[in-house]
Design an enzyme around this catalytic site. Structure first.
Site, PDB file in Angstrom:
ATOM      1  N   SER A  41      14.150 -11.495  67.585  1.00  0.00           N
ATOM      2  CA  SER A  41      13.931 -13.008  67.407  1.00  0.00           C
ATOM      3  C   SER A  41      15.175 -13.815  66.659  1.00  0.00           C
ATOM      4  CB  SER A  41      12.362 -13.280  67.016  1.00  0.00           C
ATOM      5  OG  SER A  41      12.326 -12.589  65.743  1.00  0.00           O
ATOM      6  N   GLY A  78      10.675  -9.770  69.058  1.00  0.00           N
ATOM      7  CA  GLY A  78       9.824  -8.590  68.774  1.00  0.00           C
ATOM      8  C   GLY A  78      10.331  -7.163  69.193  1.00  0.00           C
ATOM      9  N   ASN A 107      11.985  -5.756  62.774  1.00  0.00           N
ATOM     10  CA  ASN A 107      10.592  -5.584  63.229  1.00  0.00           C
ATOM     11  C   ASN A 107       9.945  -4.084  62.911  1.00  0.00           C
ATOM     12  OD1 ASN A 107      10.076  -7.797  64.641  1.00  0.00           O
ATOM     13  ND2 ASN A 107      11.521  -7.405  65.874  1.00  0.00           N
ATOM     14  N   ASP A 188       6.484 -19.893  59.467  1.00  0.00           N
ATOM     15  CA  ASP A 188       6.134 -18.434  59.426  1.00  0.00           C
ATOM     16  C   ASP A 188       6.710 -17.702  58.331  1.00  0.00           C
ATOM     17  OD1 ASP A 188       8.636 -18.245  60.246  1.00  0.00           O
ATOM     18  OD2 ASP A 188       8.310 -17.385  62.221  1.00  0.00           O
ATOM     19  N   HIS A 191      11.578 -16.784  60.026  1.00  0.00           N
ATOM     20  CA  HIS A 191      12.651 -17.181  60.922  1.00  0.00           C
ATOM     21  C   HIS A 191      13.363 -18.382  60.332  1.00  0.00           C
ATOM     22  CE1 HIS A 191      10.029 -14.825  63.527  1.00  0.00           C
ATOM     23  NE2 HIS A 191      11.200 -14.242  63.811  1.00  0.00           N
TER      24      HIS A 191
END
Length: 214
Positions: A41, A78, A107, A188, A191
């Protein structure tokens, strides 16, 4: 007889002219070398418009510097190193890149997966890229301190050690000067936002530029 000889000589002269022209002109029509961005991502412009992500900024910089490269973004939000390894061989065969920007592992870390397994997968991907003839730029990541000192240190060192082992170019931490600045991160907390993308891009460009040819 003389007429036929003259005609033949003219034909050969014209043929050689066009043969030379085609040989001279063909490089202009050769396919542009390719850069494959292979990540998660962080490279897929998660949460922001695609045209504002760092890969889009890379395309703009290449155009500004008149560097004729095609950029292919095969990043999937992801994605883990295990998932990346499973699809890399086909991706390399389909795209035939000259340079691979390998950005995976975040991840794995966020899920607390074993660092040894992540390193094994990254190493296998680097070997596949090398076998295909591509140069490699490895993008390093780090984990937040709440994952524990031992895990975060093993995770951080993995990228430098892999780069040394396989003799690849390395960005030690792609989120340098971004991760610790809330104004550059999305809500979040993970990012980069649109303001953080240019900073992240410059971290990458610094190590990518020496791999590029005019």
């Amino acid at each position: 007889m003389l007429f036929r000889l003259c005609t033949l000589l003219k034909f050969l002269a014209v043929s050689l002219y066009f043969t030379g022209f085609v040989a001279w002109a063909s490089p202009a029509f050769a396919a542009a070398p390719k850069i494959l961005v292979y990540g998660d991502s962080l490279s897929a412009a998660y949460g922001i418009p695609q045209q504002l992500g760092w890969v889009a900024l890379l395309k703009q910089r290449l155009a500004q510097e008149q560097l004729d490269y095609e950029v292919i973004n095969a990043s999937i939000s992801g994605e883990t190193t295990s998932g990346g390894l499973s699809r890399l061989k086909n991706t390399l065969q389909q795209t035939k890149p000259n340079i691979v920007i390998l950005e995976l592992g975040a991840n794995d870390g966020l899920r607390g997966l074993p660092v040894t397994e992540m390193r094994k997968n990254l190493s296998a991907m680097i070997l596949l890229c090398k076998k295909s003839g591509a140069k490699i730029l490895l993008l390093g990541m780090r984990m937040p301190p709440n994952y524990g000192a031992r895990y975060t240190e093993e995770f951080r060192k993995s990228y430098a050690e892999l780069s040394l082992q396989h003799k690849t170019a390395l960005v030690p931490f792609m989120l340098e000067n971004v991760a610790a600045k809330p104004e550059l991160i999305q809500q979040d907390g993970l990012h980069p936002n649109t303001l953080g993308q240019p900073v992240m891009f410059e971290n990458i460009w610094l190590k990518l530029r020496p791999l590029l040819k005019k």
